[in-house]
Motif scaffolding. Structure first.
Motif, mmCIF file in Angstrom:
data_model
loop_
_atom_site.group_PDB
_atom_site.id
_atom_site.type_symbol
_atom_site.label_atom_id
_atom_site.label_comp_id
_atom_site.label_asym_id
_atom_site.label_seq_id
_atom_site.Cartn_x
_atom_site.Cartn_y
_atom_site.Cartn_z
ATOM 1 N N LEU A 173 0.832 -1.204 0.000
ATOM 2 C CA LEU A 173 0.000 0.000 0.000
ATOM 3 C C LEU A 173 0.864 1.250 0.000
ATOM 4 N N MET A 174 1.950 1.219 0.749
ATOM 5 C CA MET A 174 2.844 2.376 0.773
ATOM 6 C C MET A 174 3.451 2.627 -0.605
ATOM 7 N N VAL A 175 3.918 1.559 -1.250
ATOM 8 C CA VAL A 175 4.496 1.701 -2.591
ATOM 9 C C VAL A 175 3.456 2.242 -3.567
ATOM 10 N N LEU A 176 2.225 1.760 -3.455
ATOM 11 C CA LEU A 176 1.153 2.231 -4.332
ATOM 12 C C LEU A 176 0.862 3.710 -4.098
ATOM 13 N N ILE A 177 0.840 4.119 -2.834
ATOM 14 C CA ILE A 177 0.582 5.525 -2.512
ATOM 15 C C ILE A 177 1.676 6.419 -3.079
ATOM 16 N N LEU A 178 2.924 5.995 -2.924
ATOM 17 C CA LEU A 178 4.029 6.780 -3.476
ATOM 18 C C LEU A 178 3.916 6.885 -4.994
ATOM 19 N N GLY A 179 3.539 5.782 -5.638
ATOM 20 C CA GLY A 179 3.381 5.801 -7.087
ATOM 21 C C GLY A 179 2.277 6.736 -7.539
ATOM 22 N N LEU A 180 1.130 6.685 -6.854
ATOM 23 C CA LEU A 180 0.016 7.566 -7.206
ATOM 24 C C LEU A 180 0.378 9.032 -6.990
ATOM 25 N N THR A 181 1.053 9.303 -5.885
ATOM 26 C CA THR A 181 1.438 10.680 -5.580
ATOM 27 C C THR A 181 2.383 11.232 -6.641
ATOM 28 N N LEU A 182 3.399 10.446 -6.973
ATOM 29 C CA LEU A 182 4.374 10.905 -7.962
ATOM 30 C C LEU A 182 3.736 11.067 -9.338
ATOM 31 N N THR A 183 2.837 10.151 -9.690
ATOM 32 C CA THR A 183 2.225 10.209 -11.017
ATOM 33 C C THR A 183 1.360 11.450 -11.182
ATOM 34 N N GLN A 184 0.526 11.734 -10.190
ATOM 35 C CA GLN A 184 -0.349 12.895 -10.328
ATOM 36 C C GLN A 184 0.437 14.201 -10.307
#
Length: 366
Positions: free
Chosen positions: A172-183
């Motif tokens: 979940l942490m990795v996913l959150i970081l990915g979503l944050t960076l992408t947006q």
């Protein structure tokens, strides 16, 4: 992929306070928990590093993505180490964030030091947790993200968190970081296109966001063999180039207001030099692969990556040269007082450093 692009599209077009800020605020509680848990677990049940502290002065680096499209090159420890750690050591991404987003969200200018410095320190701690998480694994076969998830879950399990839950939290942490960076990346790309291109229709936030989303889809979709894998090799170099430029601009600004420049000038020289060498080496390696392979997509992907690396290296050299010339002009007095508008705190600091005329001097002049 489509859902992530849709999420990022909203982050690019909606006001910061209505979408990006609350999403990041809530999501990073998970990141804070993981960092605290790994540090706490290190004291509760210290792990023994299974990986050697040093293996070789050269390390293998994979370029490309997809079956039959990955090439491995041997990269020297310097400058590879610094462009690999990237944000965990000195982050150009944070320089970009600080100048365009964080500065607009501060309630008080006095909070800038705490927010900017604190964010960079936390990023460094996150980098250290990545090292200890992977270092405790007995096997390092697999992707970087999967290794981080498995290694971090091992630490969380020592805090009596079930293994399945530990892996879920790390994922979940990795996913959150990915979503944050992408947006945020989509938003920055939209802003950059709007500012650099003079076409009126590109000033429309929806048009530019759609264009950037389409480009992102073409680069990352497996339907097009995911050519992002070739360009991703340049992330560390481009990120550190931004860091060097940030330090360079800060050094010039400090020189203009007659403050010491050693604390930013020396790191700026090191960062720019390291980054230019890294980009040059990457350009040589990717272009060499493009000229020696027979696979069309590998030729195309490596040629594009090599071309971008050459452009970035040249830009780094030009910026370094211009920065050096500007610094010399400031030092010899060709440039007078700073032309930018200072904030209240900096204005007071400059005023305090400026000698004020005394009554005795005024009387003597009369």
């Amino acid at each position: 992929m489509i859902s992530m692009l849709g999420f990022s599209f909203l982050g690019a077009v909606l006001p910061l306070w209505s979408f990006a800020m609350p999403i990041n605020y809530l999501g990073f509680y998970v990141a804070y928990f993981v960092i605290a848990a790994i540090i706490g677990s290190s004291f509760v049940a210290p792990q023994t590093f299974a990986q050697p502290l040093f293996t070789n002065w050269f390390a293998p680096v994979s370029i490309g993505a997809g079956s039959g499209l990955i090439s491995t090159i041997s990269f020297p420890l310097w400058p590879l180490l610094f462009v690999t750690i990237a944000c965990g050591a000195c982050s150009g991404w944070h320089g970009l964030i600080g100048s365009s987003l964080s500065s607009k969200q501060l309630d008080n200018e006095a909070d800038a030091h705490f927010v900017g410095g604190g964010g960079m320190l936390l990023e460094g701690i996150l980098g250290l947790t990545s090292v200890v998480a992977v270092g405790a694994l007995t096997s390092t076969k697999g992707g970087a993200l999967s290794l981080y998830v498995i290694g971090g879950a091992k630490y969380l399990s020592n805090l009596l968190i079930p293994s399945a839950a530990s892996i879920a939290i790390m994922a979940l942490m990795v996913l959150i970081l990915g979503l944050t960076l992408t947006q945020l990346a989509l938003r920055f790309a939209r802003l950059a296109i709007s500012e650099m291109v003079g076409r009126r229709f590109l000033k429309n936030i929806y048009v530019t966001s759609i264009i950037v989303s389409i480009i992102t889809f073409l680069l990352t979709s497996t339907r097009f063999s995911a050519p992002w894998g070739f360009i991703w090799t340049l992330f560390g170099g481009s990120n550190q180039l931004l860091a060097g430029v940030t330090l360079l601009v800060t050094t010039l600004w400090l020189a203009k207001i007659r403050r010491t420049t050693l604390l930013t000038g020396i790191p700026a020289v090191f960062m720019l030099g390291t980054t230019i060498v890294a980009l040059g080496y990457t350009a040589y390696a990717t272009l060499d692969i493009a000229m020696t392979t027979s696979t069309p997509l590998k030729i195309y992907g490596n040629a594009v990556a090599g071309g971008i690396a050459v452009i970035l290296a040249i830009l780094g050299i030009v910026l370094s040269y211009d920065g050096f010339r500007a610094y010399r002009r400031i030092r010899v007095g060709a440039v007078s007082a700073p032309s930018m508008t200072l904030g209240p705190m900096l204005a007071k600091a400059v005023e305090a450093e400026t000698p004020q005329p005394s009554l005795a001097n005024e009387f003597a002049e009369k």
